[in-house]
Design a protein around this motif. Structure first.
Motif, PDB file in Angstrom:
ATOM      1  N   TRP A 354     -35.413  31.358  -8.884  1.00  0.00           N
ATOM      2  CA  TRP A 354     -35.606  30.426  -9.089  1.00  0.00           C
ATOM      3  C   TRP A 354     -35.803  29.629 -10.848  1.00  0.00           C
ATOM      4  CZ3 TRP A 354     -36.947  26.303  -7.199  1.00  0.00           C
ATOM      5  CH2 TRP A 354     -37.802  24.875  -7.472  1.00  0.00           C
ATOM      6  N   ASN A 355     -35.162  28.819 -11.203  1.00  0.00           N
ATOM      7  CA  ASN A 355     -35.029  28.396 -12.327  1.00  0.00           C
ATOM      8  C   ASN A 355     -36.195  27.535 -12.702  1.00  0.00           C
ATOM      9  OD1 ASN A 355     -34.532  26.315 -15.195  1.00  0.00           O
ATOM     10  ND2 ASN A 355     -32.262  26.923 -14.407  1.00  0.00           N
ATOM     11  N   ALA A 356     -37.459  27.614 -13.263  1.00  0.00           N
ATOM     12  CA  ALA A 356     -38.007  26.882 -14.025  1.00  0.00           C
ATOM     13  C   ALA A 356     -38.437  25.512 -14.240  1.00  0.00           C
ATOM     14  CB  ALA A 356     -39.713  28.102 -13.966  1.00  0.00           C
ATOM     15  N   ASP A 357     -37.414  26.210 -15.302  1.00  0.00           N
ATOM     16  CA  ASP A 357     -36.567  24.999 -16.324  1.00  0.00           C
ATOM     17  C   ASP A 357     -36.094  24.066 -15.882  1.00  0.00           C
ATOM     18  OD1 ASP A 357     -37.923  27.109 -18.410  1.00  0.00           O
ATOM     19  OD2 ASP A 357     -35.783  27.503 -18.999  1.00  0.00           O
ATOM     20  N   GLU A 358     -35.396  23.841 -15.111  1.00  0.00           N
ATOM     21  CA  GLU A 358     -34.681  22.872 -14.349  1.00  0.00           C
ATOM     22  C   GLU A 358     -35.369  22.287 -12.933  1.00  0.00           C
ATOM     23  OE1 GLU A 358     -30.463  22.794 -14.097  1.00  0.00           O
ATOM     24  OE2 GLU A 358     -30.566  23.802 -15.718  1.00  0.00           O
ATOM     25  N   GLY A 359     -36.218  23.272 -12.322  1.00  0.00           N
ATOM     26  CA  GLY A 359     -37.025  23.428 -11.297  1.00  0.00           C
ATOM     27  C   GLY A 359     -36.173  22.896  -9.683  1.00  0.00           C
ATOM     28  N   PHE A 495     -48.407  39.825  -2.225  1.00  0.00           N
ATOM     29  CA  PHE A 495     -46.949  39.958  -1.166  1.00  0.00           C
ATOM     30  C   PHE A 495     -46.242  38.281  -1.935  1.00  0.00           C
ATOM     31  CE2 PHE A 495     -44.479  37.318   1.820  1.00  0.00           C
ATOM     32  CZ  PHE A 495     -43.514  39.369   2.242  1.00  0.00           C
ATOM     33  N   TYR A 496     -47.761  37.694  -1.828  1.00  0.00           N
ATOM     34  CA  TYR A 496     -47.189  36.162  -2.352  1.00  0.00           C
ATOM     35  C   TYR A 496     -46.803  36.034  -4.383  1.00  0.00           C
ATOM     36  CZ  TYR A 496     -46.620  34.340   2.488  1.00  0.00           C
ATOM     37  OH  TYR A 496     -45.878  34.093   3.466  1.00  0.00           O
ATOM     38  N   ASP A 497     -46.855  36.203  -4.705  1.00  0.00           N
ATOM     39  CA  ASP A 497     -47.181  36.681  -6.076  1.00  0.00           C
ATOM     40  C   ASP A 497     -45.535  37.554  -6.152  1.00  0.00           C
ATOM     41  OD1 ASP A 497     -49.433  35.408  -7.069  1.00  0.00           O
ATOM     42  OD2 ASP A 497     -50.618  37.105  -7.655  1.00  0.00           O
ATOM     43  N   MET A 498     -45.170  38.555  -5.573  1.00  0.00           N
ATOM     44  CA  MET A 498     -44.181  38.630  -5.911  1.00  0.00           C
ATOM     45  C   MET A 498     -42.908  38.216  -5.078  1.00  0.00           C
ATOM     46  SD  MET A 498     -45.344  42.866  -4.855  1.00  0.00           S
ATOM     47  CE  MET A 498     -43.257  43.683  -5.284  1.00  0.00           C
ATOM     48  N   VAL A 499     -43.029  37.296  -3.998  1.00  0.00           N
ATOM     49  CA  VAL A 499     -42.379  36.989  -3.553  1.00  0.00           C
ATOM     50  C   VAL A 499     -41.171  35.446  -4.575  1.00  0.00           C
ATOM     51  CG1 VAL A 499     -41.590  35.617  -1.153  1.00  0.00           C
ATOM     52  CG2 VAL A 499     -42.091  37.464  -0.581  1.00  0.00           C
ATOM     53  N   GLU A 500     -42.982  34.896  -4.932  1.00  0.00           N
ATOM     54  CA  GLU A 500     -42.395  33.806  -5.282  1.00  0.00           C
ATOM     55  C   GLU A 500     -41.782  34.272  -7.109  1.00  0.00           C
ATOM     56  OE1 GLU A 500     -46.804  31.540  -5.647  1.00  0.00           O
ATOM     57  OE2 GLU A 500     -46.559  31.346  -3.430  1.00  0.00           O
ATOM     58  N   ASN A 532     -38.548  27.701  -1.498  1.00  0.00           N
ATOM     59  CA  ASN A 532     -37.152  28.002  -0.253  1.00  0.00           C
ATOM     60  C   ASN A 532     -37.185  29.554  -1.604  1.00  0.00           C
ATOM     61  OD1 ASN A 532     -34.867  28.354  -0.407  1.00  0.00           O
ATOM     62  ND2 ASN A 532     -33.763  26.609  -1.149  1.00  0.00           N
ATOM     63  N   TYR A 533     -38.230  30.090  -0.736  1.00  0.00           N
ATOM     64  CA  TYR A 533     -38.531  31.529  -1.236  1.00  0.00           C
ATOM     65  C   TYR A 533     -36.782  33.003  -1.088  1.00  0.00           C
ATOM     66  CZ  TYR A 533     -43.662  30.920  -1.773  1.00  0.00           C
ATOM     67  OH  TYR A 533     -43.852  30.669  -1.988  1.00  0.00           O
ATOM     68  N   THR A 534     -36.547  32.448  -0.439  1.00  0.00           N
ATOM     69  CA  THR A 534     -34.631  32.904  -0.307  1.00  0.00           C
ATOM     70  C   THR A 534     -33.601  32.357  -1.716  1.00  0.00           C
ATOM     71  OG1 THR A 534     -33.647  31.266   1.172  1.00  0.00           O
ATOM     72  CG2 THR A 534     -35.216  33.017   2.204  1.00  0.00           C
ATOM     73  N   ARG A 535     -34.327  31.717  -1.868  1.00  0.00           N
ATOM     74  CA  ARG A 535     -33.338  31.168  -3.420  1.00  0.00           C
ATOM     75  C   ARG A 535     -31.797  30.584  -2.766  1.00  0.00           C
ATOM     76  NH1 ARG A 535     -38.480  30.121  -5.149  1.00  0.00           N
ATOM     77  NH2 ARG A 535     -39.317  31.549  -5.617  1.00  0.00           N
ATOM     78  N   TYR A 536     -31.925  30.180  -1.273  1.00  0.00           N
ATOM     79  CA  TYR A 536     -30.342  29.532  -1.138  1.00  0.00           C
ATOM     80  C   TYR A 536     -30.449  28.495  -1.300  1.00  0.00           C
ATOM     81  CZ  TYR A 536     -27.748  28.243   2.889  1.00  0.00           C
ATOM     82  OH  TYR A 536     -27.047  27.315   3.574  1.00  0.00           O
ATOM     83  N   GLU A 537     -28.670  28.174  -1.061  1.00  0.00           N
ATOM     84  CA  GLU A 537     -28.423  26.721  -1.281  1.00  0.00           C
ATOM     85  C   GLU A 537     -27.194  26.300  -1.363  1.00  0.00           C
ATOM     86  OE1 GLU A 537     -27.330  24.113  -3.446  1.00  0.00           O
ATOM     87  OE2 GLU A 537     -26.680  25.467  -4.712  1.00  0.00           O
ATOM     88  N   SER A 538     -26.932  25.314  -0.254  1.00  0.00           N
ATOM     89  CA  SER A 538     -24.965  24.663  -0.656  1.00  0.00           C
ATOM     90  C   SER A 538     -24.777  23.600   0.066  1.00  0.00           C
ATOM     91  CB  SER A 538     -24.064  25.340   0.759  1.00  0.00           C
ATOM     92  OG  SER A 538     -25.274  25.424   2.237  1.00  0.00           O
TER      93      SER A 538
END
Length: 616
Positions: A354-359, A495-500, A532-538
């Motif tokens: 996750w790119n927090a700066d660009e959201g 768990f969610y802290d780690m995944v996020e 979008n925890y998998t960080r997938y996009e297309s």
């Protein structure tokens, strides 16, 4: 639908904000509330066990949720007296962020559903209606929506609900200093001037005009179909109650953590942090007199929840562990309700960060251990989700296919997915170059490097360990060295802290999403969705998600086709393996009146109408 069911529904909606499910454990009304509300939150029900023993987790009779009633048979006029005792099944405390704008986990949403209701009501087709505290009127000619607050709706401290309280929700969630997870769905971003406000370029949202204390007009760039299906934010914010606080201070403030207020039929009297909430009747509730004088909600360990039901210690068990039902189905004095859950479980693959700066997500499969789609496809072939549904849940969970779930019955279509076939899994891995080069029985990478896959799974319930162990063993049977992250199941919040935070110790993880009222999955899988925890996009995925909520998508058949195409793409690209759809069961003491888990709107079974028969 009942107030409780409406809450469950909203609650599920919230996390992803468009969807933003709920943490596993369950909720009594799956509602992940948000519109962003159509949200979803992850569930932490599934877990694993390294023993390798499946034991007697299930077996025996196979059930169908459609054979259960949705509403108790004991109906009538509640007395307004007595105490309703609710047990919330969870092996972890609720986090205690008790405001809809700031909470993240389903347990908090479930707690709030008892004292702060949505201002927008919804029907059984998950479309907003004008039965709530706030009414709306669309004008398609100029892309505006007029929101109007009913007379006679008050906050628990006696202050009247105003249109500013509804507008404040948008102003807080969109504020540059807001650090919560909401605000990225169309219900926000389509408002004129919202993005400029969120980026700090403007001091106000130009598309929101307050006309008077009761009325505001919102101007949208377009009236997307998602807006009336959970896109409008569903909750008011008590503006006066937080007076003097900066947005950055609100989430941790006493008004949120210790003394929350709402507009629901019960007001909070006291909170034992993470453990319980005690509430009393709100005499000025706008719909009418609440059904009991007091409500208590207490967190109870899954291992003890059935005993608490059987002894009469609690009247309703919310988030009851479905896997326990076969062993306790004959408890005396209890009526069992069931319905399809707005949720699904899944295996997620970490494919970026996750790119927090660009959201937005940074999809970089070439750098990730699970980046090879053929490896992911083989792992799907290696697991038998039909057997899991029967063995662990006696049919009350069943094999998932599409990420457009049967909860949205008019949208769901079966998608052909990789079938359980270990031989095919082995063949795919061989072809992709994953071979056992050192003779230890476990495959190495195509480059000959050791392949150790870290699998994160949550603790919770009797099924958690054996289920996680089943997955691990299934993958090991095709030569994949999968092991639990940190060697153990992980508590929900950790768990969610780690995944996020994209912890490098997680390669794959097991979770669940609650889906919201709107079928649109962009709040969980879009490129700018924090969930979008998998960080997938297309490009193709983003194009379809955009098309699914465009003005063209006001034509229902067009929208259905778009989302079915997207569901098929997800089977092709495999950012996640949908594992199980699910039903929930709720035991209710026979003395309880009017309680329902039906999604059908019914004034007689709204939350405020729930009572107890033997109240003195």
């Amino acid at each position: 639908m009942t107030k409780i069911s409406w809450s469950r529904f909203l609650f599920l909606m919230t996390l992803a904000l468009v969807l933003a499910l709920a943490a596993c454990g369950g909720d009594s009304s799956e509602e992940d509330t948000s519109s962003d509300d159509a949200s979803s939150e992850e569930s932490g029900e599934e877990s694993s066990d390294e023993s390798g023993e499946e034991g007697d987790t299930a077996g025996g009779e196979i059930y169908n949720y459609e054979d259960f009633p949705k509403t108790v048979s004991n109906t009538g006029d509640p007395s307004g007296e007595g105490t309703l005792n609710i047990g919330y099944s969870s092996d972890t405390p609720f986090e205690g962020t008790l405001n809809w704008a700031f909470y993240q986990g389903a347990p908090d949403a479930d707690m709030m559903a008892h004292f702060d209701e949505a201002v927008l009501a919804m029907d059984e087709d998950f479309q907003y209606t004008n039965e709530g505290a706030v009414q709306f009127e669309l004008n398609e000619d100029d892309n505006t929506v007029t929101f109007t607050v009913r007379d006679g709706v008050n906050w628990h401290d006696g202050e009247p609900l105003t249109i500013q309280d509804y507008v404040s929700s948008y102003e807080i969630i969109g504020h540059p200093d807001y650090d919560g997870v909401r605000g990225s769905t169309d219900g926000f971003t389509l408002i004129e001037g919202y993005e400029e406000y969120r980026s700090g370029e403007a001091d106000s949202i130009s598309g929101i005009e307050i006309v008077d204390d009761k009325t505001a007009v919102f101007t949208y760039t377009e009236l997307a179909p998602s807006l009336t299906a959970g896109g409008f934010w569903s909750y008011a914010f008590p503006t006066h109650y937080y007076e003097g606080l900066e947005v950055s201070e609100m989430g941790a403030a006493p008004q949120t953590r210790e003394n929350p207020i709402g507009i629901g039929p019960y007001k909070v009297d006291s909170i034992v942090a993470g453990e319980s909430i005690s509430m009393s009747k709100f005499e000025d509730y706008w719909r009418g007199e609440p059904g009991v004088s007091e409500v208590t909600v207490r967190v109870i360990a899954p291992s003890s929840i059935a005993s608490a039901v059987e002894s009469g210690e609690i009247d309703i068990a919310e988030s009851f562990p479905t896997d326990q039902y076969p062993d306790v189905s004959d408890i005396d004095g209890v009526e069992w309700l069931a319905n399809i859950d707005g949720a699904y479980t899944y295996i997620g693959f970490k494919l970026g960060s996750w790119n927090a700066d660009e959201g937005k997500v940074e999809y970089k499969p070439e750098e990730m251990k699970m980046g090879d789609v053929e490896l992911r496809r083989a792992m799907w072939h290696a697991v038998d989700n039909d057997a899991i549904g029967e063995r662990f849940y006696n049919g009350l969970r069943w094999k998932a296919t599409s990420l457009v779930t049967p909860y949205h019955a008019n949208w769901h279509e079966e998608v052909e997915v990789p079938a359980y076939d270990p031989e095919e899994a082995n063949a795919i891995l061989d072809e992709a170059g994953y071979e056992d080069t050192d003779g230890d029985g476990m495959r190495e990478t195509p480059d000959g490097e050791p392949l150790e896959i870290n699998f994160a799974s949550m603790s919770g319930g009797d099924t958690a360990e054996p289920l996680a162990n089943y997955y691990i063993q299934s993958w090991r049977d095709v030569g994949l060295n999968v092991q639990l992250t940190n060697g153990r199941l992980i508590e929900f919040n950790t768990f969610y802290d780690m995944v996020e935070n994209d912890d490098p110790e997680i390669d794959i993880y097991q979770g669940a999403w609650g889906v919201g009222s709107d079928v649109d999955p962009s709040g969980l899988y879009g490129p700018t969705a924090p969930f979008n925890y998998t960080r997938y996009e297309s490009d193709e995925s983003t194009e379809l998600l955009t098309a699914g909520n465009s003005q063209e998508a006001l034509e229902v058949d067009y929208r259905k086709d778009v989302y079915n195409q997207w569901a098929e793409l997800m089977v092709q690209d495999i950012p996640v393996i949908p594992t199980l759809y699910r039903a929930f069961v709720t035991p209710v003491n026979e003395r309880v009146i009017n309680y329902s888990e039906d999604y059908q709107w019914n004034e007689d079974t709204l939350w405020y109408r729930v009572g107890v028969e033997d109240a003195e």
